[in-house]
Design a protein around this motif. Sequence first.
Motif, mmCIF file in Angstrom:
data_model
loop_
_atom_site.group_PDB
_atom_site.id
_atom_site.type_symbol
_atom_site.label_atom_id
_atom_site.label_comp_id
_atom_site.label_asym_id
_atom_site.label_seq_id
_atom_site.Cartn_x
_atom_site.Cartn_y
_atom_site.Cartn_z
ATOM 1 N N GLU A 185 -76.764 14.013 22.948
ATOM 2 C CA GLU A 185 -77.941 14.228 23.246
ATOM 3 C C GLU A 185 -78.335 15.748 23.389
ATOM 4 O O GLU A 185 -79.394 16.142 23.114
ATOM 5 C CB GLU A 185 -78.572 13.474 24.486
ATOM 6 N N HIS A 186 -77.343 16.335 24.103
ATOM 7 C CA HIS A 186 -77.477 17.810 24.439
ATOM 8 C C HIS A 186 -77.374 18.681 22.930
ATOM 9 O O HIS A 186 -77.749 19.912 22.957
ATOM 10 C CB HIS A 186 -76.497 18.211 25.525
ATOM 11 N N ILE A 187 -76.910 18.085 21.870
ATOM 12 C CA ILE A 187 -76.748 18.761 20.746
ATOM 13 C C ILE A 187 -77.684 18.179 19.692
ATOM 14 O O ILE A 187 -77.823 18.837 18.464
ATOM 15 C CB ILE A 187 -75.415 18.842 20.223
ATOM 16 N N ALA A 188 -78.517 17.271 19.847
ATOM 17 C CA ALA A 188 -79.329 16.531 18.859
ATOM 18 C C ALA A 188 -80.739 17.087 18.655
ATOM 19 O O ALA A 188 -81.200 17.500 19.352
ATOM 20 C CB ALA A 188 -79.416 15.010 19.176
ATOM 21 N N ILE A 189 -80.952 17.468 17.210
ATOM 22 C CA ILE A 189 -82.407 18.022 16.879
ATOM 23 C C ILE A 189 -82.778 17.024 16.078
ATOM 24 O O ILE A 189 -82.118 16.771 14.915
ATOM 25 C CB ILE A 189 -82.170 19.455 16.421
ATOM 26 N N ASP B 176 -85.625 9.636 23.787
ATOM 27 C CA ASP B 176 -85.668 11.045 24.663
ATOM 28 C C ASP B 176 -84.527 12.009 24.401
ATOM 29 O O ASP B 176 -83.861 12.448 25.001
ATOM 30 C CB ASP B 176 -85.560 10.599 26.148
ATOM 31 N N ILE B 177 -84.643 12.479 23.201
ATOM 32 C CA ILE B 177 -84.004 13.823 22.863
ATOM 33 C C ILE B 177 -85.177 15.025 22.223
ATOM 34 O O ILE B 177 -86.270 14.591 22.341
ATOM 35 C CB ILE B 177 -83.115 13.422 21.657
ATOM 36 N N ASP B 178 -84.596 16.238 21.908
ATOM 37 C CA ASP B 178 -85.458 17.133 21.196
ATOM 38 C C ASP B 178 -85.772 16.801 19.724
ATOM 39 O O ASP B 178 -85.115 16.398 19.255
ATOM 40 C CB ASP B 178 -84.723 18.413 21.512
ATOM 41 N N TRP B 179 -87.331 16.887 19.583
ATOM 42 C CA TRP B 179 -87.640 16.708 18.416
ATOM 43 C C TRP B 179 -88.500 17.836 17.788
ATOM 44 O O TRP B 179 -89.285 18.521 18.536
ATOM 45 C CB TRP B 179 -88.756 15.543 18.409
ATOM 46 N N ARG C 99 -75.495 22.157 16.218
ATOM 47 C CA ARG C 99 -76.090 21.050 16.608
ATOM 48 C C ARG C 99 -76.040 19.968 15.518
ATOM 49 O O ARG C 99 -75.660 20.178 14.356
ATOM 50 C CB ARG C 99 -77.713 21.351 16.706
#
Lengths: 360, 181, 258
Positions: free
Chosen positions: C50-54, C70-73, C95
């Motif tokens: 999750e800390h590297i998912a875009i 709940d990840i970066d989008w 990433r």
Amino acid sequence: MEDEVRLMKGNEAVAHAAIRYGVDGYFGYPITPQSEILETLEELMPWETTGMVVLQAESEIAAINMVYGGAATGKACMTSSSSPGISLKQEGISYIAAGKLPALIINCMRGGPGLGTIQPSQADYFQATKGGGHGDYHLIVLAPASVQEMADFVGLGFDLAFKYRTPVMMLADGIVGQMMEKVVLPPQRPRRTDEEIALQCPWAVTGRPASRKPNIMTTLELDPVAMERNNIRLQETYRLIEANETRCEEHCTEDCEYLIVAFGSVARICQKAMEEAREEGIKVGILRPITLWPFPSEEIKRLSKKVKAILVVELNAGQMIEDVRLSLEDRVPVHHYGRMGGIVMDPSDVLGALKNIIEE
Amino acid sequence: MKEEIIIAGFGGQGVLSMGKILAYAGLMDGLEVTWMPAYGPEQRGGTANVTVIMSDAPISSPVLNTYDTAVILNQQSLDKFESKVKPGGTLIYDPYSIHHAPTRTDIKVVPVDAMEATFELPSSKAYNMVLLGALLKVRNLVPVEAVMKGLKKTLPERHHHLLPVNKEAIMKGMSLPKTEA
Amino acid sequence: MTPEEIKQAANIVECKPRLLNDNTMHYCPGCSHGVVHKLVAEVIEEMGAEHIAIAIAPVGCAVMAYNYIDIDWIEAAHGRAPAIATAAKRLNPSRLVFTYQGDGDLAAIGTAETIHAANRGENIAIIFINNGIYGMTGGQMAPTTLEGQVTSTTPYGRRVELNGYPLRITDILAGLDGTCYVTRQSVHTAPAVRKAKKAIRKAFENSMTGLGTSVVEIVSTCSSGWKLSPAKANVWMVEHMFEKYPIGDLKDTTVSKA
């Protein structure tokens, strides 16, 4: 130091300046008269030195969306094109503005409408200064008049883009893009580290560490109340930019009886006309807006109080003249002289137009 | 000092690069310079021209309607630019591609047999350097050393072995003008 | 037993992934999106990524996917997700970058971006939901709509002489040198779900190992658009969609390349 003074085209200067500023990504698509930007970057291979990404996209649409994607991760990203290609980019520019993302877009204008011509023009003034894409937004619009400014405005553009979280457009034209003159390139700066980006851009989409909530870059807001609030926030930023970032340059306005307002390369053509007019005893001065948005309305208003008439000279049918008129509240007669479709006026044409006004 | 120059001919004759080398020479000599091409399809076989301005003061308009000096390489360009040379200015042309010689009497007209001279050189590509030499002889804008410095800057390093050939062409060109400046 | 009594830790045999939040999904009953969302969340969680998912969201029914995982989008303009993913990955090579797109987004308006990103071999994963219809805008024809299929813009069925043929874009993507792994899966049965999850995991891992573009097509249902009950939609999908869009791997070069 001697090495730093170079002779190059405006387009080439943009490429060099981008690398030296520490830009992270350039995404472009060939179109005359600006292809030298992409060509020069590919030749200089900055990925070997600064790590800058340079990519020829499959279309202007893809290129601007690459800028959107890169900017959303906090990186300094830019694209360039010429008029028809800038039209294609408008969707993406609207998203970038809505997302409050910093980015630099360069339009090396050519004559339109349609496929038009590859010769210089300033006919995209409305498009650049009034938004361009859908929705209520503005770009900060910088108009370079020299190769040196094409280099300098890369750095200025990114500084402003990150300061206000807004896309910035450098509105150049085929003359400043294609002409060569001497340029002093800025010193090489390192690209920002991921840590620096995280500090500068806490909103950046970088992958979510356990310490924070997800960062979501979206321009969708189906609740109209919230969407109006988003709009109000954008407008507040624009008021701040208007208050702080209006830039213009004046020549011989101390004693002028007539004022020419012109931007970009045309301001230089007018400067020569001014020199010739002054030799004939006509007291004319020039105001050159450097930011086309925000527009230097106050400065024009101030100068209007002492002149008999104002001549707006543009490579279009009369676009910036509307902003000049809005600045003046009809106090002074405002005239227009313009050429279109890639035809560039020469200094004698401007002098002729000026004399016509004086005779009126 | 301020000199407003138009160089005009066919695409492929080296018009733009001649202007570029002249501009670079001006830069090397400490002058302000602008180089403004008529860009576009002209580069690929039609007419090509470039405006070069050299000055010891900042230059305003890079776009001009009249010129101090015109260097003309073909008939179309002569037809277009003869009338745009300022009174008292200079028109240098190569009679090789000209059927109707210039008629103006209020300017200095200098025919230069550059094409003929180029035939005697090892490379026909040096044509524009012969003309540049003639221009330097007639107008004395910059020293030959500045031109050589400019050439060195504009030529990629892999072509630096061609510098002597270019210098020979420039010197040849300097020997051609029959009217002294 | 009350629901509270059932929700004892001792009774839990299966739970929703931590990254899938409690927001109420806007998807219709029977829609495949919910299942695929869960798989995406599970895989990222299991990979500890999750800390590297875009993630790049599309325009279409999954436009608000960022509300659920709940990840970066980054929310893309319609069809442009692969261009956005291209820059996100090239500027952030460490990433895990993936797009989540529907058939209209990927195979109609975004065809150019999809094909060129895949042809450049961008190290991204593309999750492609193919339900043969535009769900979000109210059931219009998609490029993947079957011949004769009724939609709101083909009320008498898709006619090839007017609308052309259903586009097997995944087959085209498999033919490009830039793709390393192209597979077609579905999520209508428990075994299918397990296979789809494996495919997504493999695609995500490929994004990190730099072997090229991975494409996971999920042949999906749209019970609202198809105007069928969820159960009947699954049957219709098996009977009609699978014929045009057969399930299985179309390409896998990762074994030989690795």
